[in-house]
Design a protein around this motif. Structure first.
Motif, PDB file in Angstrom:
ATOM      1  N   CYS A 117       0.860  -1.183   0.000  1.00  0.00           N
ATOM      2  CA  CYS A 117       0.000   0.000   0.000  1.00  0.00           C
ATOM      3  C   CYS A 117       0.901   1.240   0.000  1.00  0.00           C
ATOM      4  CB  CYS A 117      -0.906   0.004   1.231  1.00  0.00           C
ATOM      5  SG  CYS A 117      -1.886   1.515   1.382  1.00  0.00           S
ATOM      6  N   THR A 119       0.256   4.188   0.907  1.00  0.00           N
ATOM      7  CA  THR A 119       0.000   5.077   2.035  1.00  0.00           C
ATOM      8  C   THR A 119       0.573   4.542   3.341  1.00  0.00           C
ATOM      9  OG1 THR A 119      -2.029   5.793   0.951  1.00  0.00           O
ATOM     10  CG2 THR A 119      -1.814   6.314   3.295  1.00  0.00           C
ATOM     11  N   CYS A 120       0.188   3.301   3.696  1.00  0.00           N
ATOM     12  CA  CYS A 120       0.591   2.772   5.007  1.00  0.00           C
ATOM     13  C   CYS A 120       1.673   1.701   4.923  1.00  0.00           C
ATOM     14  CB  CYS A 120      -0.625   2.226   5.752  1.00  0.00           C
ATOM     15  SG  CYS A 120      -1.321   0.738   4.992  1.00  0.00           S
ATOM     16  N   GLU A 122       1.497  -1.359   4.048  1.00  0.00           N
ATOM     17  CA  GLU A 122       1.012  -2.691   4.418  1.00  0.00           C
ATOM     18  C   GLU A 122       1.129  -3.622   3.209  1.00  0.00           C
ATOM     19  OE1 GLU A 122      -0.755  -5.478   7.079  1.00  0.00           O
ATOM     20  OE2 GLU A 122       0.038  -3.479   7.451  1.00  0.00           O
ATOM     21  N   LEU A 124      -0.270  -6.363   0.831  1.00  0.00           N
ATOM     22  CA  LEU A 124      -1.630  -6.730   0.446  1.00  0.00           C
ATOM     23  C   LEU A 124      -1.593  -7.724  -0.707  1.00  0.00           C
ATOM     24  CD1 LEU A 124      -2.971  -3.074   0.172  1.00  0.00           C
ATOM     25  CD2 LEU A 124      -3.233  -4.583   2.136  1.00  0.00           C
ATOM     26  N   CYS A 131      -7.127  -0.930   0.710  1.00  0.00           N
ATOM     27  CA  CYS A 131      -6.286  -1.379   1.818  1.00  0.00           C
ATOM     28  C   CYS A 131      -7.168  -1.551   3.062  1.00  0.00           C
ATOM     29  CB  CYS A 131      -5.179  -0.367   2.093  1.00  0.00           C
ATOM     30  SG  CYS A 131      -4.151  -0.794   3.515  1.00  0.00           S
ATOM     31  N   THR A 136      -7.070   3.117   1.647  1.00  0.00           N
ATOM     32  CA  THR A 136      -6.650   3.715   0.381  1.00  0.00           C
ATOM     33  C   THR A 136      -7.018   2.802  -0.789  1.00  0.00           C
ATOM     34  OG1 THR A 136      -4.782   4.783   1.478  1.00  0.00           O
ATOM     35  CG2 THR A 136      -4.660   4.600  -0.912  1.00  0.00           C
ATOM     36  N   GLN A 138      -6.605   0.927  -4.085  1.00  0.00           N
ATOM     37  CA  GLN A 138      -5.402   0.310  -4.643  1.00  0.00           C
ATOM     38  C   GLN A 138      -5.547   0.122  -6.147  1.00  0.00           C
ATOM     39  OE1 GLN A 138      -2.656  -0.594  -2.585  1.00  0.00           O
ATOM     40  NE2 GLN A 138      -3.875   0.645  -1.171  1.00  0.00           N
TER      41      GLN A 138
END
Length: 193
Positions: A117, A119-120, A122, A124, A131, A136, A138
């Motif tokens: 991701c 933004t964060c 993470e 995925l 997300c 957010t 994707q």
């Protein structure tokens, strides 16, 4: 006279006893001295080990400081500030190495069928549209499946492939099929030109 003999034996025994006592004292002194020397050497070895450890720690501090200096210079390079040419070349090597590392990380993600991701950060699955951690949207990656066509293989190999086949394999290809393959090859070749 018996008394004299007893006294003489007693006197000689005393001398022997004195010699025995001196021998024991001398032996004890030597053992004590040796133990003191060994203790001193052992103490010195412990001190040397401590000093060598402290030297290693100080050298690690120097290496960390060098790293910090390098990071400061690199951040100056990233900001576009003027730095000496030799340092600029080293910074360019760092940039190239970072790109190489990022490319390899992307390959790992692709092999694992995951994405990051933006933004964060993470991890995925590739097919996720949002997300679950930060919400957010994707970019959904649609895998492109290439269908292999016989025509593509003909284009790659062409009629020249027959030259490399063993005679018994050449005989297995029907002459009509060979003509068809040759025509397809020529058509595809002409389209590409």
């Amino acid at each position: 006279m018996i008394w004299y003999i007893i006294y003489s034996v007693s006197y000689l025994g005393g001398i022997k006893e004195v010699h025995r006592m001196e021998f024991i004292k001398d032996f004890t002194r030597k053992v004590t001295d040796t133990a003191k020397v060994a203790a001193k050497k052992s103490s010195d070895m412990v001190e040397i080990t401590k000093l060598n450890f402290n030297i290693g720690s100080e050298e690690d501090k120097i290496k960390k400081t060098y790293t910090q200096i390098g990071e400061i210079v690199y951040h100056s390079y990233e900001k576009g500030e003027e730095i000496p040419q030799d340092l600029k070349e080293l910074c360019e090597k760092v940039v190239a190495t970072k790109k190489s590392i990022e490319k390899m990380r992307q390959q790992i993600l692709s092999l694992k069928n995951i994405k990051i991701c933006p933004t964060c950060k993470e991890e995925l699955p590739e097919e996720v549209a949002f997300c679950p951690k930060c919400g957010t949207k994707q970019e959904v990656v649609v895998p492109v499946v290439q269908e292999e066509k016989a025509e593509d293989n003909v284009l790659l190999f062409g009629p020249k492939i027959l030259e490399f086949l063993r005679p018994e394999l050449r005989e297995l290809i029907e002459p009509e099929r060979l003509d068809q393959l040759t025509q397809i090859y020529e058509e595809l070749k002409n389209r590409q030109e």
